[in-house]
Design a protein around this motif. Structure first.
Motif, PDB file in Angstrom:
ATOM      1  N   GLU A 167      -3.271   9.752   2.208  1.00  0.00           N
ATOM      2  CA  GLU A 167      -4.434   9.542   1.462  1.00  0.00           C
ATOM      3  C   GLU A 167      -3.292   8.282   0.192  1.00  0.00           C
ATOM      4  OE1 GLU A 167      -6.104  12.992  -0.401  1.00  0.00           O
ATOM      5  OE2 GLU A 167      -7.384  13.188   1.200  1.00  0.00           O
ATOM      6  N   ALA A 168      -2.494   8.491   0.412  1.00  0.00           N
ATOM      7  CA  ALA A 168      -2.050   7.211  -0.449  1.00  0.00           C
ATOM      8  C   ALA A 168      -2.417   5.823  -0.507  1.00  0.00           C
ATOM      9  CB  ALA A 168      -0.579   7.649  -0.125  1.00  0.00           C
ATOM     10  N   ALA A 169      -2.602   5.972  -1.082  1.00  0.00           N
ATOM     11  CA  ALA A 169      -3.485   3.982  -1.684  1.00  0.00           C
ATOM     12  C   ALA A 169      -2.668   2.997  -0.887  1.00  0.00           C
ATOM     13  CB  ALA A 169      -4.417   4.064  -1.955  1.00  0.00           C
ATOM     14  N   ASP A 170      -1.449   2.736  -2.237  1.00  0.00           N
ATOM     15  CA  ASP A 170      -0.629   1.611  -1.420  1.00  0.00           C
ATOM     16  C   ASP A 170       0.942   2.381  -1.277  1.00  0.00           C
ATOM     17  OD1 ASP A 170       0.009   2.671  -4.780  1.00  0.00           O
ATOM     18  OD2 ASP A 170      -1.629   0.771  -4.931  1.00  0.00           O
ATOM     19  N   SER A 171       1.670   1.702  -2.019  1.00  0.00           N
ATOM     20  CA  SER A 171       3.144   1.064  -1.907  1.00  0.00           C
ATOM     21  C   SER A 171       4.049   2.324  -2.925  1.00  0.00           C
ATOM     22  CB  SER A 171       3.765   0.701  -1.010  1.00  0.00           C
ATOM     23  OG  SER A 171       3.849  -0.345  -2.522  1.00  0.00           O
ATOM     24  N   GLN A 172       2.986   1.800  -3.590  1.00  0.00           N
ATOM     25  CA  GLN A 172       2.956   2.556  -5.102  1.00  0.00           C
ATOM     26  C   GLN A 172       3.289   4.024  -5.483  1.00  0.00           C
ATOM     27  OE1 GLN A 172       4.015   0.124  -7.855  1.00  0.00           O
ATOM     28  NE2 GLN A 172       4.695   1.983  -9.080  1.00  0.00           N
ATOM     29  N   ALA A 173       2.099   4.017  -4.172  1.00  0.00           N
ATOM     30  CA  ALA A 173       1.619   5.415  -4.744  1.00  0.00           C
ATOM     31  C   ALA A 173       2.779   6.429  -4.155  1.00  0.00           C
ATOM     32  CB  ALA A 173       0.523   6.110  -4.269  1.00  0.00           C
ATOM     33  N   LEU A 174       3.237   6.185  -2.594  1.00  0.00           N
ATOM     34  CA  LEU A 174       4.145   6.182  -1.822  1.00  0.00           C
ATOM     35  C   LEU A 174       5.165   6.317  -2.719  1.00  0.00           C
ATOM     36  CD1 LEU A 174       3.130   4.784   1.865  1.00  0.00           C
ATOM     37  CD2 LEU A 174       3.146   6.748   1.262  1.00  0.00           C
ATOM     38  N   LYS A 175       6.042   5.543  -2.887  1.00  0.00           N
ATOM     39  CA  LYS A 175       7.062   5.509  -3.507  1.00  0.00           C
ATOM     40  C   LYS A 175       7.274   6.645  -4.400  1.00  0.00           C
ATOM     41  CE  LYS A 175       8.476   0.972  -2.773  1.00  0.00           C
ATOM     42  NZ  LYS A 175       8.838  -1.066  -2.853  1.00  0.00           N
ATOM     43  N   GLN A 176       6.091   7.192  -4.892  1.00  0.00           N
ATOM     44  CA  GLN A 176       5.840   8.269  -6.464  1.00  0.00           C
ATOM     45  C   GLN A 176       6.442   9.355  -5.264  1.00  0.00           C
ATOM     46  OE1 GLN A 176       2.490   7.389  -8.693  1.00  0.00           O
ATOM     47  NE2 GLN A 176       3.007   9.578  -9.275  1.00  0.00           N
ATOM     48  N   LEU A 177       5.595   9.157  -4.569  1.00  0.00           N
ATOM     49  CA  LEU A 177       5.795  10.168  -3.681  1.00  0.00           C
ATOM     50  C   LEU A 177       6.894  10.601  -3.320  1.00  0.00           C
ATOM     51  CD1 LEU A 177       2.375  10.727  -1.265  1.00  0.00           C
ATOM     52  CD2 LEU A 177       3.205  12.858  -2.652  1.00  0.00           C
ATOM     53  N   GLN A 178       7.675  10.000  -2.568  1.00  0.00           N
ATOM     54  CA  GLN A 178       8.966   9.441  -1.916  1.00  0.00           C
ATOM     55  C   GLN A 178       9.730  10.368  -3.037  1.00  0.00           C
ATOM     56  OE1 GLN A 178      11.187   5.505  -1.415  1.00  0.00           O
ATOM     57  NE2 GLN A 178      12.035   6.466   0.894  1.00  0.00           N
ATOM     58  N   SER A 179       9.809  10.098  -4.584  1.00  0.00           N
ATOM     59  CA  SER A 179      10.759   9.755  -5.451  1.00  0.00           C
ATOM     60  C   SER A 179      10.684  11.581  -5.507  1.00  0.00           C
ATOM     61  CB  SER A 179      10.726   9.426  -7.140  1.00  0.00           C
ATOM     62  OG  SER A 179       9.200   9.258  -7.249  1.00  0.00           O
ATOM     63  N   GLN A 180       9.605  12.318  -5.272  1.00  0.00           N
ATOM     64  CA  GLN A 180       8.698  13.376  -6.151  1.00  0.00           C
ATOM     65  C   GLN A 180      10.375  14.466  -4.812  1.00  0.00           C
ATOM     66  OE1 GLN A 180       4.824  14.604  -4.975  1.00  0.00           O
ATOM     67  NE2 GLN A 180       4.402  13.548  -6.923  1.00  0.00           N
ATOM     68  N   GLU A 233      12.373  16.845   3.843  1.00  0.00           N
ATOM     69  CA  GLU A 233      13.517  15.680   4.994  1.00  0.00           C
ATOM     70  C   GLU A 233      12.162  14.237   5.678  1.00  0.00           C
ATOM     71  OE1 GLU A 233      15.695  12.671   4.464  1.00  0.00           O
ATOM     72  OE2 GLU A 233      16.476  14.221   3.655  1.00  0.00           O
ATOM     73  N   ARG A 234      11.914  14.992   6.585  1.00  0.00           N
ATOM     74  CA  ARG A 234       9.901  14.883   7.612  1.00  0.00           C
ATOM     75  C   ARG A 234       9.754  14.414   6.608  1.00  0.00           C
ATOM     76  NH1 ARG A 234       9.606  19.683  11.551  1.00  0.00           N
ATOM     77  NH2 ARG A 234      11.768  19.844  12.032  1.00  0.00           N
ATOM     78  N   VAL A 235       9.013  14.497   5.814  1.00  0.00           N
ATOM     79  CA  VAL A 235       7.830  13.613   4.766  1.00  0.00           C
ATOM     80  C   VAL A 235       8.142  12.043   4.362  1.00  0.00           C
ATOM     81  CG1 VAL A 235       6.438  13.696   2.713  1.00  0.00           C
ATOM     82  CG2 VAL A 235       6.731  15.801   3.931  1.00  0.00           C
ATOM     83  N   ASN A 236       9.482  12.494   3.744  1.00  0.00           N
ATOM     84  CA  ASN A 236       9.936  11.054   3.772  1.00  0.00           C
ATOM     85  C   ASN A 236      10.657  10.359   4.866  1.00  0.00           C
ATOM     86  OD1 ASN A 236      11.128  10.007   1.130  1.00  0.00           O
ATOM     87  ND2 ASN A 236      13.028  11.381   1.592  1.00  0.00           N
ATOM     88  N   GLU A 237      10.596  10.371   5.612  1.00  0.00           N
ATOM     89  CA  GLU A 237      10.482   9.691   7.277  1.00  0.00           C
ATOM     90  C   GLU A 237       9.979   9.575   6.989  1.00  0.00           C
ATOM     91  OE1 GLU A 237      12.323  12.082  10.008  1.00  0.00           O
ATOM     92  OE2 GLU A 237      13.881  11.967   9.318  1.00  0.00           O
ATOM     93  N   GLU A 238       8.281  10.280   7.481  1.00  0.00           N
ATOM     94  CA  GLU A 238       6.756  10.028   7.417  1.00  0.00           C
ATOM     95  C   GLU A 238       6.720   8.316   6.219  1.00  0.00           C
ATOM     96  OE1 GLU A 238       3.934  10.471   9.824  1.00  0.00           O
ATOM     97  OE2 GLU A 238       6.367  11.015  10.627  1.00  0.00           O
ATOM     98  N   ILE A 239       6.713   8.726   4.915  1.00  0.00           N
ATOM     99  CA  ILE A 239       7.093   7.251   3.866  1.00  0.00           C
ATOM    100  C   ILE A 239       7.596   6.736   4.336  1.00  0.00           C
ATOM    101  CG2 ILE A 239       7.025   7.209   1.814  1.00  0.00           C
ATOM    102  CD1 ILE A 239       6.944  10.429   0.906  1.00  0.00           C
ATOM    103  N   VAL A 240       8.719   6.704   4.695  1.00  0.00           N
ATOM    104  CA  VAL A 240       9.778   5.142   5.071  1.00  0.00           C
ATOM    105  C   VAL A 240       8.789   4.540   6.135  1.00  0.00           C
ATOM    106  CG1 VAL A 240      11.377   4.566   5.768  1.00  0.00           C
ATOM    107  CG2 VAL A 240      11.736   6.163   3.981  1.00  0.00           C
ATOM    108  N   LYS A 241       7.938   5.872   6.818  1.00  0.00           N
ATOM    109  CA  LYS A 241       7.110   3.891   8.504  1.00  0.00           C
ATOM    110  C   LYS A 241       5.968   3.356   7.605  1.00  0.00           C
ATOM    111  CE  LYS A 241       8.284   7.936  12.200  1.00  0.00           C
ATOM    112  NZ  LYS A 241       7.282   8.493  12.523  1.00  0.00           N
ATOM    113  N   LYS A 242       5.106   4.617   6.936  1.00  0.00           N
ATOM    114  CA  LYS A 242       4.608   3.667   6.161  1.00  0.00           C
ATOM    115  C   LYS A 242       4.650   3.121   5.037  1.00  0.00           C
ATOM    116  CE  LYS A 242       0.495   6.311   5.745  1.00  0.00           C
ATOM    117  NZ  LYS A 242      -0.947   7.151   5.180  1.00  0.00           N
ATOM    118  N   LEU A 243       6.383   2.961   4.995  1.00  0.00           N
ATOM    119  CA  LEU A 243       6.299   1.909   3.463  1.00  0.00           C
ATOM    120  C   LEU A 243       6.326   0.397   3.971  1.00  0.00           C
ATOM    121  CD1 LEU A 243       8.669   3.697   1.296  1.00  0.00           C
ATOM    122  CD2 LEU A 243       6.395   2.053   0.362  1.00  0.00           C
TER     123      LEU A 243
END
Lengths: 270, 572
Positions: free
Chosen positions: A212-225, A260-270
């Motif tokens: 549901e992350a709307a933008d890269s900002q939200a994704l980056k926040q998840l990434q740092s989490q 780590e897998r979630v991280n990979e997913e986020i990187v793919k979406k970024l």
């Protein structure tokens, strides 16, 4: 559950198969040779089904006998002699002969930590890993032995590939954790189904958040989490490993694998 | 008619099998074949030296003129006038045409060149011809390149007083493996043995590694790791690399490249000056070719001038009754080419992203190639990299060939008492390699920017119940669907034990060795065990030749999806 393209490397299965073969006592090693020969077990990337570089598929039995990953003592290597000039090995790890600069065959009993002259512990404090890796490549890289004998070119290909794997494995906390446990004879099943309810619930939650992350900002926040969580569990792993509490260590790895897998997913979406 | 000046070797010479058996007694020379210019360099025992032709040029125009059937290249022949190159008898821009099919947009863009580029738009090699005595004489990019290489070889042999066989050639990052085989083929035709094909920015990276090491020596320091971004734009291609350098070792972190270059800037400008050029020059009579040539020279000249002045007056009489008289300023030039510049920016961004490097961590920004003089290029590189200045200490037009010569010396096993050859490049794969699976998707097995040598594998399974065979299509590229990528080859695996779909396990493994040879292994695993059920397949790639687009289509027509595979899903 959403469909994901995440694949099982055969190597992880190979590792499972190996656990069995490693229990075979040395005396019966001859019988298991044909099977062992088709899997070069040490190496998670250089999987076993297909012949490794430079080795004839069926003739690779020369690997067996010292292919066990177990914690053989380091001092043994000192008996080794250079295949080319017959000089005694001066220092461990013996990858290159000091007197004739000849590249030596891969010795699987030398673990990744020893390749880089590191103590076998999880929290390595070495900023110089990349430097050491490059120093090895300068001695071992196949590009540098073009004019040498075919035998040495084979050794170069194998040694250099192994150093690449060693570097990649030790450079990342998760792969380092899995590797160090493996050296202790504890295998981590990366494909294990998760049964802890609290982790399952957390997974669903994070998954939703990523989707549901709307933008890269939200994704980056998840990434740092995720980064924070990874560090947290990495610290817990270090403690568990020091205390030789392998159950907890495996639990930490499960968590780290997932983040780590979630991280990979986020990187793919970024 | 004279005998052709080259020897045609068999295709087997280009397969690389032979690479290991040849001797490396001589020092390999470095060659940078540019779309527009070309140079040759060699390690002379203490440093890299660029060779000059009889006209004292270090940079030679890359073209071949066909006159009365006897071809001669830009190395030796003296052009009476620039316009002679545009008479229809000269073939150039080989590097943009080699190994491409007639559906490729780059080939279509080449139709404005003043010789014959004919396309039938069916996915075969284009028809290329030079005008000789008012006859279109057919040739091929490989042949033109080979003729040119023969001249280069002869020139180097005279100067170095020894036979030349081993070479290191620079190539664009975006070249597919099929294109590499075409380059190797051209070299074999010219009697040259390719020791290494080096992506251009990685050759520059090697030169940078040497310079850094010398600096470290001078300062008596240990030389800590430095990250550099290399941007290389010539007439045909734009390449970016991020490299981490320490102790003479250059590790390529990421590569990015595309077939955009000065040629595109030129064509966009030509189109801007004469919007209906395409229809005007459709006939390709002698007059049209001459007009096209005149327009090309005038536009090229204007672009060069715009690098140093803000506006330029263009006056050109195209001869066919149309005259162009126009003042063009720099803003106009930049506007016309906005898309090209945007592409350049995106390549830098992508390369940094792939290298997982923040721009703040980049130590030096290196700009090289024929387009490095263009103010807009300079500005955009500085802008994206958030810098005030670029790395100095390299000749932007000679950096790539110097790097190739260094690699030639290192790979030939030479050492230098002062440690100047204590160097190594650790290469990364410029393009992903994978197979067709999950419908029409491209599933990478070795992702791009993987350290070489590399070996990776993935598990696949069947899509139909009791499916006993499967087709493995190997592709190279970055596209999500297979059509966007280059087909390298295909083969069938049989002997899958009949089982419900999704049960059989098929392992596909890819291996790139130190000499960049790609081998693909595929095997069926025995149910319940992890041993191969039947002998596995080992295939050296690429195996397909021209017209490869057809093979995939034909196979699809013949078999539909009956031999498809899907990836095995990972459990969560």
């Amino acid at each position: 559950m959403s469909k994901q393209k995440l694949w099982i490397p055969l190597s992880s299965i190979v590792r499972r198969a190996l656990r069995l073969t490693q229990r075979v006592p040395i005396s019966s090693a001859a019988r298991t040779q044909p099977i062992l020969a088709s899997f070069s077990p040490s190496n998670s990337e250089n999987c076993g089904l297909f012949p490794s570089r430079g080795f004839d598929f069926l003739g690779s039995s020369k690997l067996s006998g010292r292919c066990s990953l177990s914690t053989q003592s380091a001092e043994k290597v000192v008996d080794a002699k250079c295949w080319n000039c017959n000089a005694e090995a001066e220092a461990a790890p013996f990858l290159v002969c000091r007197s004739c600069r000849c590249i030596q065959p891969v010795d699987q009993s030398v673990d990744y930590f020893r390749i880089f002259g590191l103590e076998k512990k999880y929290d390595i404090e070495d900023d110089n890993l990349e430097r050491k890796y490059k120093d090895w490549q300068k001695k071992l890289h196949p590009d540098l032995v073009h004019s040498k004998s075919e035998r040495e070119r084979e050794y170069a290909a194998e040694q250099s590939a192994r150093v690449i794997d060693a570097f990649r494995t030790l450079n990342k906390p998760l792969s380092r954790a899995i590797y160090i446990l493996k050296l202790e004879g504890v295998d981590v099943d990366e494909e294990e189904t998760i049964s802890e309810p609290d982790l399952l619930a957390e997974i669903m939650e994070i998954r939703e958040a990523v989707e549901e992350a709307a933008d890269s900002q939200a994704l980056k926040q998840l990434q740092s989490q995720m980064q924070e969580k990874l560090e947290h569990w990495s610290n817990l792993f270090a403690i568990a490993f020091r205390n030789r509490n392998f159950g907890d260590a495996r639990k930490s790895i499960r968590r780290m694998t997932y983040y780590e897998r979630v991280n990979e997913e986020i990187v793919k979406k970024l | 008619m004279a005998e052709p000046a080259y020897t045609v070797a068999s295709d087997s010479e280009t397969t690389g099998e032979e690479k290991s058996s040849s001797t490396f007694a001589e020092i390999a020379i470095g060659i940078d074949i540019g779309t527009s210019q070309c140079s040759i360099a060699v390690w002379n025992g203490s440093q890299v030296e660029l060779l000059k032709n009889t006209r004292n040029q270090k940079l030679m125009r890359s073209y071949v003129t066909f006159k009365d059937g006897v071809p001669s290249g830009g190395v030796s022949s003296q052009l009476l006038h620039e316009h002679e190159m545009l008479s229809g008898a000269a073939i150039f821009n080989m590097k943009r045409l080699i190994g491409r099919v007639d559906t490729d947009p780059v080939v279509h863009a080449s139709k404005s060149l003043p010789f014959l580029v004919q396309t039938l738009d069916i996915g075969v090699r284009p028809f290329i011809a030079a005008l000789v005595n008012n006859v279109w004489r057919s040739t091929s990019p490989e042949e033109v390149l080979a003729i040119f290489l023969v001249e280069l070889k002869a020139m180097a042999e005279v100067q170095l007083k020894r036979p030349i066989r081993n070479v290191v050639l620079t190539i664009p990052v975006s070249f597919s493996r099929f294109q590499l085989t075409r380059i190797e083929r051209a070299c074999a035709m010219a009697g040259l043995h390719v020791l290494r094909l080096m992506p251009e920015p990685t050759a520059v990276a090697l030169l940078y590694a040497q310079q850094q090491q010398q600096t470290a020596h001078d300062n008596m320091g240990s030389g800590s790791e430095k990250i550099a971004l290399i941007f290389n734009m010539g007439a045909g291609y734009c390449d970016v690399a991020v490299t981490a350098t320490a102790g003479g070792v250059s590790q390529i972190k990421a590569l990015a490249g595309s077939a955009v270059g000065g040629e595109d800037l030129l064509q966009n400008m030509m189109h801007h000056l004469l919007p209906d050029a395409e229809s005007l020059f459709l006939d390709r009579g002698i007059n049209e070719i001459k007009s096209m040539g005149l327009l090309r020279v005038a536009t090229q000249d204007a672009i060069h001038k715009l690098s140093f002045q803000h506006s330029v007056q263009i006056d050109v009489d195209l001869g066919t009754g149309s005259k162009i008289s126009k003042v063009v300023d720099r803003g106009e030039f930049e506007d016309v080419n906005r898309k090209v510049f945007e592409k350049c920016e995106s390549l830098i961004t992508q390369c940094l992203h792939d290298a997982k490097v923040q721009i703040e961590d980049v130590g030096d920004v290196i700009l090289v190639g024929g387009c490095s003089n263009i103010p807009k290029i300079k500005n955009l590189v500085l802008n994206v990299c958030k810098r005030d200045e670029l790395y100095k200490g390299m000749n932007p037009l000679e950096a790539a060939v110097c790097g190739a010569a260094l690699e030639g010396a290192v790979a030939s096993g030479l050492s230098d008492p002062f440690g100047n050859l204590d160097l190594l490049t650790i290469q990364a794969t410029p393009l992903a390699i994978g197979i067709r699976a999950d419908g029409n998707n491209f599933v990478p097995i070795i992702p791009r920017n993987t350290t070489m040598p590399a070996r990776r594998e993935l598990l696949f399974t069947t899509v139909h119940d009791n499916q006993t065979q499967a087709l493995i299509f190997v592709y190279e590229g970055e596209g999500k669907t297979v059509e966007e990528n280059h087909l390298l080859g295909y083969f069938k695996i049989t002997g899958i034990t009949p089982a419900p779909k999704g049960v059989p396990e098929i392992n596909v493994c890819m291996d790139i060795d130190a000499s960049n040879a790609l081998r693909v292994f595929a095997g069926v695993l025995q149910p319940g065990s992890h041993l191969p059920a039947i002998p596995f397949m080992e295939v050296r790639m690429p195996t397909v030749d021209d017209g490869h687009g057809w093979c995939a289509e034909a196979l699809h027509r013949a078999h539909g999806s009956s031999l498809d595979l899907v990836t095995v899903q990972k459990k969560i």
